[in-house]
Design a protein around this motif. Structure first.
Motif, PDB file in Angstrom:
ATOM      1  N   TYR A   1       0.821  -1.212   0.000  1.00  0.00           N
ATOM      2  CA  TYR A   1       0.000   0.000   0.000  1.00  0.00           C
ATOM      3  C   TYR A   1       0.853   1.260   0.000  1.00  0.00           C
ATOM      4  CZ  TYR A   1      -3.578  -3.344   1.266  1.00  0.00           C
ATOM      5  OH  TYR A   1      -4.417  -4.408   1.276  1.00  0.00           O
ATOM      6  N   ALA A   2       2.056   1.167  -0.524  1.00  0.00           N
ATOM      7  CA  ALA A   2       3.005   2.281  -0.446  1.00  0.00           C
ATOM      8  C   ALA A   2       2.522   3.523  -1.193  1.00  0.00           C
ATOM      9  CB  ALA A   2       4.364   1.847  -1.004  1.00  0.00           C
ATOM     10  N   ASN A   3       1.797   3.341  -2.260  1.00  0.00           N
ATOM     11  CA  ASN A   3       1.370   4.484  -3.075  1.00  0.00           C
ATOM     12  C   ASN A   3      -0.061   4.927  -2.800  1.00  0.00           C
ATOM     13  OD1 ASN A   3       3.848   4.629  -4.397  1.00  0.00           O
ATOM     14  ND2 ASN A   3       3.231   3.033  -5.833  1.00  0.00           N
ATOM     15  N   ASP A   4      -0.682   4.426  -1.749  1.00  0.00           N
ATOM     16  CA  ASP A   4      -2.075   4.760  -1.477  1.00  0.00           C
ATOM     17  C   ASP A   4      -2.289   6.235  -1.152  1.00  0.00           C
ATOM     18  OD1 ASP A   4      -3.223   2.396  -2.055  1.00  0.00           O
ATOM     19  OD2 ASP A   4      -3.629   1.801   0.003  1.00  0.00           O
ATOM     20  N   PHE A   5      -1.317   6.879  -0.552  1.00  0.00           N
ATOM     21  CA  PHE A   5      -1.515   8.268  -0.164  1.00  0.00           C
ATOM     22  C   PHE A   5      -0.979   9.252  -1.195  1.00  0.00           C
ATOM     23  CE2 PHE A   5      -2.141   6.052   3.779  1.00  0.00           C
ATOM     24  CZ  PHE A   5      -3.255   6.706   4.285  1.00  0.00           C
ATOM     25  N   PHE A   6      -0.473   8.772  -2.317  1.00  0.00           N
ATOM     26  CA  PHE A   6      -0.029   9.668  -3.382  1.00  0.00           C
ATOM     27  C   PHE A   6      -1.169  10.521  -3.927  1.00  0.00           C
ATOM     28  CE2 PHE A   6       0.538  10.377  -7.960  1.00  0.00           C
ATOM     29  CZ  PHE A   6       1.586  11.294  -7.904  1.00  0.00           C
ATOM     30  N   PRO A   7      -2.345   9.949  -4.230  1.00  0.00           N
ATOM     31  CA  PRO A   7      -3.432  10.784  -4.757  1.00  0.00           C
ATOM     32  C   PRO A   7      -3.900  11.862  -3.780  1.00  0.00           C
ATOM     33  CG  PRO A   7      -3.863   8.487  -5.211  1.00  0.00           C
ATOM     34  CD  PRO A   7      -2.693   8.525  -4.282  1.00  0.00           C
ATOM     35  N   SER A   8      -3.963  11.536  -2.491  1.00  0.00           N
ATOM     36  CA  SER A   8      -4.396  12.560  -1.534  1.00  0.00           C
ATOM     37  C   SER A   8      -3.328  13.635  -1.389  1.00  0.00           C
ATOM     38  CB  SER A   8      -4.745  11.941  -0.184  1.00  0.00           C
ATOM     39  OG  SER A   8      -3.649  11.252   0.354  1.00  0.00           O
ATOM     40  N   SER A   9      -2.061  13.262  -1.511  1.00  0.00           N
ATOM     41  CA  SER A   9      -0.991  14.265  -1.486  1.00  0.00           C
ATOM     42  C   SER A   9      -1.047  15.138  -2.728  1.00  0.00           C
ATOM     43  CB  SER A   9       0.374  13.584  -1.412  1.00  0.00           C
ATOM     44  OG  SER A   9       0.486  12.830  -0.240  1.00  0.00           O
ATOM     45  N   LEU A  10      -1.372  14.545  -3.860  1.00  0.00           N
ATOM     46  CA  LEU A  10      -1.513  15.301  -5.100  1.00  0.00           C
ATOM     47  C   LEU A  10      -2.674  16.292  -4.996  1.00  0.00           C
ATOM     48  CD1 LEU A  10      -0.144  15.323  -7.895  1.00  0.00           C
ATOM     49  CD2 LEU A  10      -1.892  13.726  -8.655  1.00  0.00           C
ATOM     50  N   ALA A  11      -3.783  15.860  -4.412  1.00  0.00           N
ATOM     51  CA  ALA A  11      -4.930  16.743  -4.227  1.00  0.00           C
ATOM     52  C   ALA A  11      -4.608  17.867  -3.242  1.00  0.00           C
ATOM     53  CB  ALA A  11      -6.132  15.944  -3.746  1.00  0.00           C
ATOM     54  N   ALA A  12      -3.880  17.555  -2.180  1.00  0.00           N
ATOM     55  CA  ALA A  12      -3.492  18.596  -1.219  1.00  0.00           C
ATOM     56  C   ALA A  12      -2.540  19.598  -1.859  1.00  0.00           C
ATOM     57  CB  ALA A  12      -2.839  17.950   0.003  1.00  0.00           C
ATOM     58  N   THR A  13      -1.649  19.127  -2.710  1.00  0.00           N
ATOM     59  CA  THR A  13      -0.752  20.022  -3.437  1.00  0.00           C
ATOM     60  C   THR A  13      -1.552  20.940  -4.353  1.00  0.00           C
ATOM     61  OG1 THR A  13       0.978  18.357  -3.364  1.00  0.00           O
ATOM     62  CG2 THR A  13       1.227  20.101  -4.988  1.00  0.00           C
ATOM     63  N   ALA A  14      -2.575  20.399  -4.978  1.00  0.00           N
ATOM     64  CA  ALA A  14      -3.424  21.212  -5.851  1.00  0.00           C
ATOM     65  C   ALA A  14      -4.099  22.331  -5.061  1.00  0.00           C
ATOM     66  CB  ALA A  14      -4.478  20.334  -6.531  1.00  0.00           C
ATOM     67  N   LEU A  15      -4.579  22.012  -3.867  1.00  0.00           N
ATOM     68  CA  LEU A  15      -5.204  23.046  -3.034  1.00  0.00           C
ATOM     69  C   LEU A  15      -4.180  24.103  -2.634  1.00  0.00           C
ATOM     70  CD1 LEU A  15      -7.517  20.864  -0.786  1.00  0.00           C
ATOM     71  CD2 LEU A  15      -8.181  22.301  -2.710  1.00  0.00           C
ATOM     72  N   GLY A  16      -2.958  23.679  -2.386  1.00  0.00           N
ATOM     73  CA  GLY A  16      -1.905  24.631  -2.065  1.00  0.00           C
ATOM     74  C   GLY A  16      -1.541  25.520  -3.239  1.00  0.00           C
ATOM     75  N   LEU A  17      -1.645  24.982  -4.448  1.00  0.00           N
ATOM     76  CA  LEU A  17      -1.356  25.783  -5.639  1.00  0.00           C
ATOM     77  C   LEU A  17      -2.390  26.877  -5.872  1.00  0.00           C
ATOM     78  CD1 LEU A  17      -0.229  23.113  -8.261  1.00  0.00           C
ATOM     79  CD2 LEU A  17       1.149  24.953  -7.310  1.00  0.00           C
ATOM     80  N   VAL A  18      -3.569  26.699  -5.326  1.00  0.00           N
ATOM     81  CA  VAL A  18      -4.640  27.666  -5.549  1.00  0.00           C
ATOM     82  C   VAL A  18      -4.508  28.885  -4.641  1.00  0.00           C
ATOM     83  CG1 VAL A  18      -7.156  27.956  -5.422  1.00  0.00           C
ATOM     84  CG2 VAL A  18      -6.196  25.920  -6.423  1.00  0.00           C
ATOM     85  N   ILE A  19      -3.830  28.767  -3.525  1.00  0.00           N
ATOM     86  CA  ILE A  19      -3.723  29.876  -2.573  1.00  0.00           C
ATOM     87  C   ILE A  19      -3.168  31.142  -3.224  1.00  0.00           C
ATOM     88  CG2 ILE A  19      -2.701  30.612  -0.384  1.00  0.00           C
ATOM     89  CD1 ILE A  19      -4.920  28.474  -0.119  1.00  0.00           C
TER      90      ILE A  19
END
Length: 118
Positions: free
Chosen positions: A10-28
């Protein structure tokens, strides 16, 4: 990182949520008004900020993205910790958390480009 080192399945399970969090950070930065450089000949009050008129739709889209993207990010976190997508929903055979994160990231990147060119 430790999951990858230990060969966890399950090593890559949190990659999508990290990608989504990065997207929210890009919007600031998109939410900040883009200042207009005033002429040196026009006196302006010290607390007055002139913003470009074309920047307002970008800022509003960024605000909508932030409010709609946050629940989608939470959905990716839920799916990453073992939550299940309802089987009768469209796209139940896809990796929903990856596609949600990827689409959010691409939209945030597009908003940033729009902000630069507005």
């Amino acid at each position: 990182m430790m999951r990858t080192i230990m060969n966890d399945s399950y090593a890559n399970d949190f990659f999508p949520s990290s990608l989504a969090a990065t997207a929210l950070g890009l919007v600031i930065p998109v939410l900040a008004p883009k200042p207009v450089l005033g002429s040196a000949h026009i006196p302006l009050p010290s607390k007055l900020l002139l913003a470009k008129r074309g920047d307002e739709p970008v800022r509003q889209a960024g605000m909508v993205f932030l409010f709609l993207g946050t629940p989608l990010w939470l959905l990716t976190v839920y799916l990453s910790i073992g939550g299940k997508w309802p089987e009768d929903w469209p796209g139940s055979l896809l990796d929903q958390k990856f596609w949600i994160g990827a689409i959010l990231y691409l939209l945030a990147f597009g908003l940033n480009e729009w902000k630069v060119h507005a």
